[in-house]
Design a protein around this motif. Structure first.
Motif, PDB file in Angstrom:
ATOM      1  N   ILE A 136       0.860  -1.187   0.000  1.00 20.56           N
ATOM      2  CA  ILE A 136       0.000   0.000   0.000  1.00 20.56           C
ATOM      3  C   ILE A 136       0.893   1.233   0.000  1.00 20.56           C
ATOM      4  N   ASP A 137       0.691   2.075  -0.994  1.00 19.25           N
ATOM      5  CA  ASP A 137       1.414   3.339  -1.087  1.00 19.25           C
ATOM      6  C   ASP A 137       0.578   4.386  -0.355  1.00 19.25           C
ATOM      7  N   LEU A 138       1.065   4.868   0.761  1.00 24.60           N
ATOM      8  CA  LEU A 138       0.298   5.815   1.574  1.00 24.60           C
ATOM      9  C   LEU A 138       0.088   7.153   0.867  1.00 24.60           C
ATOM     10  N   ASP A 139       0.918   7.461  -0.130  1.00 23.24           N
ATOM     11  CA  ASP A 139       0.721   8.694  -0.891  1.00 23.24           C
ATOM     12  C   ASP A 139      -0.564   8.647  -1.714  1.00 23.24           C
ATOM     13  N   THR A 140      -1.061   7.457  -1.987  1.00 21.44           N
ATOM     14  CA  THR A 140      -2.296   7.338  -2.768  1.00 21.44           C
ATOM     15  C   THR A 140      -3.547   7.415  -1.891  1.00 21.44           C
ATOM     16  N   LYS A 141      -3.362   7.399  -0.590  1.00 22.27           N
ATOM     17  CA  LYS A 141      -4.498   7.472   0.337  1.00 22.27           C
ATOM     18  C   LYS A 141      -4.816   8.937   0.613  1.00 22.27           C
ATOM     19  N   PRO A 142      -6.096   9.303   0.537  1.00 23.45           N
ATOM     20  CA  PRO A 142      -6.454  10.716   0.712  1.00 23.45           C
ATOM     21  C   PRO A 142      -6.301  11.228   2.147  1.00 23.45           C
ATOM     22  N   ASP A 143      -6.398  10.332   3.112  1.00 19.08           N
ATOM     23  CA  ASP A 143      -6.318  10.756   4.509  1.00 19.08           C
ATOM     24  C   ASP A 143      -4.861  10.915   4.933  1.00 19.08           C
ATOM     25  N   ILE A 144      -4.592  12.008   5.613  1.00 15.75           N
ATOM     26  CA  ILE A 144      -3.232  12.248   6.078  1.00 15.75           C
ATOM     27  C   ILE A 144      -2.910  11.394   7.307  1.00 15.75           C
ATOM     28  N   TYR A 145      -3.944  11.011   8.050  1.00 20.92           N
ATOM     29  CA  TYR A 145      -3.832  10.103   9.189  1.00 20.92           C
ATOM     30  C   TYR A 145      -4.750   8.920   8.922  1.00 20.92           C
ATOM     31  N   GLY A 146      -4.368   7.745   9.429  1.00 22.74           N
ATOM     32  CA  GLY A 146      -5.262   6.613   9.225  1.00 22.74           C
ATOM     33  C   GLY A 146      -4.796   5.354   9.924  1.00 22.74           C
ATOM     34  N   LEU A 147      -5.569   4.280   9.709  1.00 24.98           N
ATOM     35  CA  LEU A 147      -5.313   3.000  10.361  1.00 24.98           C
ATOM     36  C   LEU A 147      -5.625   1.863   9.397  1.00 24.98           C
ATOM     37  N   PHE A 148      -4.681   0.932   9.304  1.00 29.00           N
ATOM     38  CA  PHE A 148      -4.902  -0.303   8.559  1.00 29.00           C
ATOM     39  C   PHE A 148      -4.869  -1.465   9.534  1.00 29.00           C
ATOM     40  N   LEU A 149      -5.790  -2.383   9.347  1.00 30.91           N
ATOM     41  CA  LEU A 149      -5.808  -3.612  10.139  1.00 30.91           C
ATOM     42  C   LEU A 149      -5.303  -4.730   9.245  1.00 30.91           C
ATOM     43  N   PHE A 150      -4.523  -5.646   9.842  1.00 31.83           N
ATOM     44  CA  PHE A 150      -3.990  -6.748   9.055  1.00 31.83           C
ATOM     45  C   PHE A 150      -4.079  -8.053   9.821  1.00 31.83           C
ATOM     46  N   ASN A 151      -4.681  -9.032   9.169  1.00 26.11           N
ATOM     47  CA  ASN A 151      -4.735 -10.402   9.637  1.00 26.11           C
ATOM     48  C   ASN A 151      -4.022 -11.203   8.552  1.00 26.11           C
ATOM     49  N   PRO A 152      -2.975 -11.968   8.890  1.00 23.55           N
ATOM     50  CA  PRO A 152      -2.216 -12.676   7.849  1.00 23.55           C
ATOM     51  C   PRO A 152      -3.053 -13.620   6.984  1.00 23.55           C
ATOM     52  N   LYS A 153      -4.274 -13.917   7.398  1.00 23.45           N
ATOM     53  CA  LYS A 153      -5.146 -14.783   6.606  1.00 23.45           C
ATOM     54  C   LYS A 153      -5.987 -13.991   5.611  1.00 23.45           C
ATOM     55  N   LYS A 154      -5.988 -12.648   5.728  1.00 16.17           N
ATOM     56  CA  LYS A 154      -6.853 -11.797   4.910  1.00 16.17           C
ATOM     57  C   LYS A 154      -6.051 -10.653   4.301  1.00 16.17           C
ATOM     58  N   GLU A 155      -6.725  -9.941   3.423  1.00 19.05           N
ATOM     59  CA  GLU A 155      -6.156  -8.710   2.878  1.00 19.05           C
ATOM     60  C   GLU A 155      -6.237  -7.619   3.948  1.00 19.05           C
ATOM     61  N   PRO A 156      -5.274  -6.703   3.979  1.00 21.01           N
ATOM     62  CA  PRO A 156      -5.366  -5.584   4.930  1.00 21.01           C
ATOM     63  C   PRO A 156      -6.546  -4.678   4.567  1.00 21.01           C
ATOM     64  N   VAL A 157      -7.124  -4.054   5.581  1.00 23.20           N
ATOM     65  CA  VAL A 157      -8.245  -3.141   5.351  1.00 23.20           C
ATOM     66  C   VAL A 157      -8.010  -1.816   6.053  1.00 23.20           C
ATOM     67  N   PHE A 158      -8.509  -0.760   5.424  1.00 26.56           N
ATOM     68  CA  PHE A 158      -8.492   0.556   6.048  1.00 26.56           C
ATOM     69  C   PHE A 158      -9.610   0.571   7.072  1.00 26.56           C
ATOM     70  N   ALA A 159      -9.322   0.988   8.288  1.00 25.38           N
ATOM     71  CA  ALA A 159     -10.318   0.970   9.363  1.00 25.38           C
ATOM     72  C   ALA A 159     -10.712   2.385   9.764  1.00 25.38           C
ATOM     73  N   ASP A 160     -11.959   2.526  10.121  1.00 27.52           N
ATOM     74  CA  ASP A 160     -12.483   3.791  10.620  1.00 27.52           C
ATOM     75  C   ASP A 160     -12.164   3.874  12.107  1.00 27.52           C
ATOM     76  N   MET A 161     -11.306   4.809  12.474  1.00 35.03           N
ATOM     77  CA  MET A 161     -10.904   4.918  13.882  1.00 35.03           C
ATOM     78  C   MET A 161     -12.059   5.321  14.789  1.00 35.03           C
ATOM     79  N   MET A 162     -13.060   5.990  14.224  1.00 32.99           N
ATOM     80  CA  MET A 162     -14.216   6.383  15.026  1.00 32.99           C
ATOM     81  C   MET A 162     -15.010   5.157  15.473  1.00 32.99           C
ATOM     82  N   ASN A 163     -14.969   4.103  14.683  1.00 34.83           N
ATOM     83  CA  ASN A 163     -15.715   2.880  14.982  1.00 34.83           C
ATOM     84  C   ASN A 163     -14.759   1.711  15.162  1.00 34.83           C
ATOM     85  N   ILE A 164     -13.713   1.930  15.915  1.00 34.57           N
ATOM     86  CA  ILE A 164     -12.659   0.921  16.055  1.00 34.57           C
ATOM     87  C   ILE A 164     -13.187  -0.370  16.665  1.00 34.57           C
ATOM     88  N   ASP A 165     -14.073  -0.285  17.629  1.00 34.27           N
ATOM     89  CA  ASP A 165     -14.613  -1.502  18.261  1.00 34.27           C
ATOM     90  C   ASP A 165     -15.275  -2.405  17.220  1.00 34.27           C
TER      91      ASP A 165
END
Length: 173
Positions: A136-165
């Motif tokens: 993932i090239d972070l320069d292509t992401k529009p958000d200047i701050y963010g969070l990715f979740l990664f499980n080695p069995k799945k593709e990484p996903v961008f997560a909404d920090m407001m709804n982290i639970d």
């Protein structure tokens, strides 16, 4: 009761007149010069474009992880110059508290997930269990701050920090 033609016309004339008047009013409103001279205003928030990273380093992740990314100091200064003071302050303030909250939730309820911070990083390299690689090239992401979740069995996903639970529960279960 017998209705004569005269009575019928007496009832029809006011109805027809009323319809005619309504039609004239409608036409006069549609073609009014006042409406044509008022330009439509498009209301859109000006969102500054995220400046590119000053670095080209990669962070390699191969375990269950939460990867928080944020701008490096040069990138942050560039963002400050291209955005209004209010946008800059709001973005940095919200991001700080969202990241802090997300990290507290992770440490308390998901201690098995590693927390990584990508500050002077441009690329995130995720290696799955089957050795497949996602970059993932972070320069292509529009958000200047963010969070990715990664499980080695799945593709990484961008997560909404407001709804982290919710995001953690859906992704890691």
């Amino acid at each position: 009761m017998i209705i004569t033609n005269k009575k019928r016309y007496c009832v029809l004339i006011p109805v027809i007149s009323l319809l005619f008047i309504l039609m004239l009013i409608n036409l006069s409103c549609v073609n009014s010069p006042a409406k044509e001279s008022i330009p439509e205003k498009k209301i859109a928030a000006k969102v500054p474009v995220k400046p590119p990273s000053s670095y080209a380093d990669s962070l390699v992740i191969s375990v269950s992880a939460a990867v928080f990314y944020q701008p490096d100091s040069v990138q942050l200064e560039k963002f400050k110059t291209i955005s209004s003071k209010a946008v800059f302050e709001t973005t940095t303030h919200e991001s700080f508290y969202q990241m802090r909250n997300a990290k507290m939730v992770l440490k308390k309820y998901w201690p098995q997930i590693e927390i990584h911070e990508a500050v002077r990083i441009r690329y995130l390299k995720f290696i799955k269990e089957d050795k497949a690689i996602t970059i993932i090239d972070l320069d292509t992401k529009p958000d200047i701050y963010g969070l990715f979740l990664f499980n080695p069995k799945k593709e990484p996903v961008f997560a909404d920090m407001m709804n982290i639970d919710t995001a953690l529960g859906f992704y890691f279960k």
